[in-house]
Design a protein around this motif. Structure first.
Motif, PDB file in Angstrom:
ATOM      1  N   ALA A 102       0.826  -1.211   0.000  1.00  0.00           N
ATOM      2  CA  ALA A 102       0.000   0.000   0.000  1.00  0.00           C
ATOM      3  C   ALA A 102       0.859   1.259   0.000  1.00  0.00           C
ATOM      4  O   ALA A 102       0.539   2.235  -0.690  1.00  0.00           O
ATOM      5  CB  ALA A 102      -0.927  -0.017   1.213  1.00  0.00           C
ATOM      6  N   LEU A 103       1.965   1.248   0.751  1.00  0.00           N
ATOM      7  CA  LEU A 103       2.858   2.403   0.777  1.00  0.00           C
ATOM      8  C   LEU A 103       3.550   2.593  -0.569  1.00  0.00           C
ATOM      9  O   LEU A 103       3.704   3.726  -1.047  1.00  0.00           O
ATOM     10  CB  LEU A 103       3.892   2.235   1.892  1.00  0.00           C
ATOM     11  CG  LEU A 103       3.360   2.233   3.329  1.00  0.00           C
ATOM     12  CD1 LEU A 103       4.488   1.989   4.306  1.00  0.00           C
ATOM     13  CD2 LEU A 103       2.668   3.551   3.650  1.00  0.00           C
ATOM     14  N   LEU A 104       3.975   1.497  -1.175  1.00  0.00           N
ATOM     15  CA  LEU A 104       4.677   1.584  -2.460  1.00  0.00           C
ATOM     16  C   LEU A 104       3.755   2.087  -3.563  1.00  0.00           C
ATOM     17  O   LEU A 104       4.191   2.807  -4.470  1.00  0.00           O
ATOM     18  CB  LEU A 104       5.240   0.207  -2.841  1.00  0.00           C
ATOM     19  CG  LEU A 104       6.428  -0.292  -2.017  1.00  0.00           C
ATOM     20  CD1 LEU A 104       6.726  -1.744  -2.360  1.00  0.00           C
ATOM     21  CD2 LEU A 104       7.656   0.564  -2.273  1.00  0.00           C
ATOM     22  N   ARG A 105       2.479   1.721  -3.496  1.00  0.00           N
ATOM     23  CA  ARG A 105       1.542   2.102  -4.554  1.00  0.00           C
ATOM     24  C   ARG A 105       1.224   3.592  -4.554  1.00  0.00           C
ATOM     25  O   ARG A 105       0.559   4.074  -5.480  1.00  0.00           O
ATOM     26  CB  ARG A 105       0.253   1.289  -4.419  1.00  0.00           C
ATOM     27  CG  ARG A 105       0.409  -0.144  -4.911  1.00  0.00           C
ATOM     28  CD  ARG A 105      -0.838  -0.957  -4.725  1.00  0.00           C
ATOM     29  NE  ARG A 105      -0.679  -2.302  -5.283  1.00  0.00           N
ATOM     30  CZ  ARG A 105      -1.554  -3.295  -5.106  1.00  0.00           C
ATOM     31  NH1 ARG A 105      -2.655  -3.076  -4.392  1.00  0.00           N
ATOM     32  NH2 ARG A 105      -1.334  -4.475  -5.633  1.00  0.00           N
ATOM     33  N   ARG A 106       1.694   4.318  -3.564  1.00  0.00           N
ATOM     34  CA  ARG A 106       1.538   5.771  -3.591  1.00  0.00           C
ATOM     35  C   ARG A 106       2.412   6.398  -4.671  1.00  0.00           C
ATOM     36  O   ARG A 106       2.124   7.491  -5.144  1.00  0.00           O
ATOM     37  CB  ARG A 106       1.898   6.360  -2.227  1.00  0.00           C
ATOM     38  CG  ARG A 106       0.951   5.941  -1.109  1.00  0.00           C
ATOM     39  CD  ARG A 106       1.413   6.488   0.224  1.00  0.00           C
ATOM     40  NE  ARG A 106       0.493   6.114   1.309  1.00  0.00           N
ATOM     41  CZ  ARG A 106       0.689   6.424   2.586  1.00  0.00           C
ATOM     42  NH1 ARG A 106       1.771   7.119   2.939  1.00  0.00           N
ATOM     43  NH2 ARG A 106      -0.179   6.053   3.511  1.00  0.00           N
ATOM     44  N   GLU A 107       3.490   5.695  -5.028  1.00  0.00           N
ATOM     45  CA  GLU A 107       4.415   6.230  -6.033  1.00  0.00           C
ATOM     46  C   GLU A 107       4.653   5.283  -7.199  1.00  0.00           C
ATOM     47  O   GLU A 107       5.069   5.722  -8.268  1.00  0.00           O
ATOM     48  CB  GLU A 107       5.763   6.540  -5.372  1.00  0.00           C
ATOM     49  CG  GLU A 107       5.690   7.563  -4.250  1.00  0.00           C
ATOM     50  CD  GLU A 107       7.044   7.797  -3.622  1.00  0.00           C
ATOM     51  OE1 GLU A 107       8.020   7.172  -4.085  1.00  0.00           O
ATOM     52  OE2 GLU A 107       7.134   8.609  -2.677  1.00  0.00           O
ATOM     53  N   HIS A 108       4.400   3.977  -7.008  1.00  0.00           N
ATOM     54  CA  HIS A 108       4.712   2.994  -8.040  1.00  0.00           C
ATOM     55  C   HIS A 108       3.532   2.050  -8.248  1.00  0.00           C
ATOM     56  O   HIS A 108       2.717   1.853  -7.351  1.00  0.00           O
ATOM     57  CB  HIS A 108       5.952   2.170  -7.655  1.00  0.00           C
ATOM     58  CG  HIS A 108       7.137   2.999  -7.293  1.00  0.00           C
ATOM     59  ND1 HIS A 108       7.978   3.543  -8.236  1.00  0.00           N
ATOM     60  CD2 HIS A 108       7.617   3.404  -6.092  1.00  0.00           C
ATOM     61  CE1 HIS A 108       8.933   4.231  -7.630  1.00  0.00           C
ATOM     62  NE2 HIS A 108       8.734   4.157  -6.318  1.00  0.00           N
ATOM     63  N   LYS A 109       3.497   1.476  -9.418  1.00  0.00           N
ATOM     64  CA  LYS A 109       2.526   0.438  -9.709  1.00  0.00           C
ATOM     65  C   LYS A 109       3.221  -0.904  -9.513  1.00  0.00           C
ATOM     66  O   LYS A 109       4.131  -1.264 -10.264  1.00  0.00           O
ATOM     67  CB  LYS A 109       2.009   0.572 -11.144  1.00  0.00           C
ATOM     68  CG  LYS A 109       0.914  -0.419 -11.492  1.00  0.00           C
ATOM     69  CD  LYS A 109       0.423  -0.198 -12.910  1.00  0.00           C
ATOM     70  CE  LYS A 109      -0.695  -1.194 -13.257  1.00  0.00           C
ATOM     71  NZ  LYS A 109      -1.178  -0.991 -14.654  1.00  0.00           N
ATOM     72  N   ILE A 110       2.813  -1.652  -8.500  1.00  0.00           N
ATOM     73  CA  ILE A 110       3.501  -2.901  -8.168  1.00  0.00           C
ATOM     74  C   ILE A 110       2.512  -3.918  -7.646  1.00  0.00           C
ATOM     75  O   ILE A 110       1.532  -3.575  -6.968  1.00  0.00           O
ATOM     76  CB  ILE A 110       4.619  -2.649  -7.129  1.00  0.00           C
ATOM     77  CG1 ILE A 110       5.477  -3.898  -6.914  1.00  0.00           C
ATOM     78  CG2 ILE A 110       4.043  -2.145  -5.819  1.00  0.00           C
ATOM     79  CD1 ILE A 110       6.729  -3.652  -6.124  1.00  0.00           C
TER      80      ILE A 110
END
Length: 381
Positions: free
Chosen positions: A171-179
């Motif tokens: 969830a934290l990564l999806r603020r900046e990346h699509k993963i």
């Protein structure tokens, strides 16, 4: 109606080149002054499919399927094709060379960096190596390749002191990346970055030598002495070092018929307690599934005395309640009552031995008609 913008071929090819280099879409759009993200996606789709002619397509002009633009001469068409071929060959400049000259490490790093936009087959075709060769190199050198996401995930895990599992990290990564969450989970497992707040219990490796059936089934009454026995081990952390008490209790009168004290909890420890009993054909001895009780040496000793073994169900201490209760009573009426939470090892041993004598011969129990266990057994005889 908004004005439709026509972008030159050079801008389209530069966009593709920057995206293959891993530059974010937003940054590419700002540098090249591209208005709509859909344009970038369309150009990348044409690039991946090899539809180079679509990049020459003017605004509002739709070519027939499989056909490119109409050129005024054959020479102009050849020049256009050569321009696209040159662009295609210029992209992987870092990995020029044939299979013998190229560095496998560079190949792996480059292909992994563009996998989000180009398939492995397409990338290998550009470089001129078989897919099988690439995967062989990846197996050999892939562990050295540092996925840029690994460092970001590791940083987030450390920042939150390993309180988050892969779902929250995703969830934290999806603020900046699509993963994908599965990729995050795989990376965290491989790098040992899992949540450490509530560690999952793992089944112990290997199998015990022997697990007996639960024959006692919480029927804690016995008609005659030595008919049903229960055994267990408890900690004695009150001295200079932790001691262990192994006890065997007779369910007929609650008497402790055997016990041992030691500083090591091993098979020899419980065998010493068991060997204090005579041969008892037909007697049932109940215990938990501790490794010392399931060991081959202990099981052979039990059978040698003619005793039938019974064991509690896993994680169910209530199946052996009488001996658990006795150990609790022993600590409550000695160490806790006298506040002896820190004393010498010799004093701990002496207190236990004195209490065993008191418990068996002096201490009365309501269920025994206010008689001590030894007195109750003597009257029954």
């Amino acid at each position: 109606m908004a004005t439709r913008v026509s972008y030159p071929v050079e801008v389209k090819m530069k966009t593709i080149e920057m995206r293959l280099a891993g530059i974010p879409v937003k940054e590419v759009m700002e540098q090249l002054n591209i208005r709509n993200k859909t344009q970038v996606d369309t150009w990348m789709r044409c690039y991946r499919k090899g539809e180079w002619n679509r990049l020459e397509q003017p605004v509002g002009k739709q070519y027939s399927y499989g056909k490119g633009p109409e050129y005024t001469s054959e020479l102009e068409k050849v020049k256009a094709e050569n321009r696209f071929l040159k662009q295609q060959l210029d992209l992987p400049k870092k990995v020029q060379g044939n299979g013998k000259e190229v560095s496998p490490k560079i190949i792996v790093e480059w292909v992994e960096s563009i996998r989000g936009d180009v398939s492995v087959s397409q990338a290998c075709a550009w470089i001129g190596i078989p897919r099988a060769t690439y995967y062989r190199w990846k197996a050999a050198y892939g562990s050295r390749y540092k996925d840029h996401m690994v460092e970001k995930i590791r940083e987030l895990c450390r920042q939150h002191k390993f309180r988050y599992g892969y779902r929250k990290i995703t969830a934290l990564l999806r603020r900046e990346h699509k993963i994908n969450h599965k990729r995050v989970q795989r990376i965290m497992q491989n790098e040992g970055l899992q949540c450490r707040v509530k560690v999952k219990k793992r089944k112990p490796t290997g199998q015990p030598a022997y697990i007996a059936e639960h024959l006692l089934k919480r029927q804690f009454e016995a008609d005659t002495p030595m008919q049903k026995l229960v055994a267990d081990i408890t900690y004695l952390p009150f001295g200079g070092k932790t001691l262990y008490l192994s006890s065997i209790l007779d369910l007929f009168n609650g008497e402790i018929v055997a016990y041992s004290i030691a500083d090591k909890q091993d098979t020899a420890f419980v065998l010493d307690t068991l060997n204090q009993l005579p041969d008892l054909p037909g007697t049932v001895l109940h215990s938990d599934q501790g490794s010392v009780y399931t060991s081959q040496a202990y099981q052979e000793a039990v059978k040698g005395k003619g005793i039938t073994m019974s064991m509690s169900r896993k994680g169910t201490p209530a199946d052996n309640a009488p001996i658990e209760s006795f150990h609790s009573t022993l600590k409550s009426e000695t160490f806790y009552l006298e506040c002896l939470t820190c004393t010498t090892t010799a004093i701990v041993v002496q207190i236990v031995r004195d209490y065993m004598t008191y418990y068996n011969s002096i201490r009365i129990q309501t269920k025994l008609n206010n008689q001590s266990p030894v007195h109750f057994r003597q009257l029954a005889a």
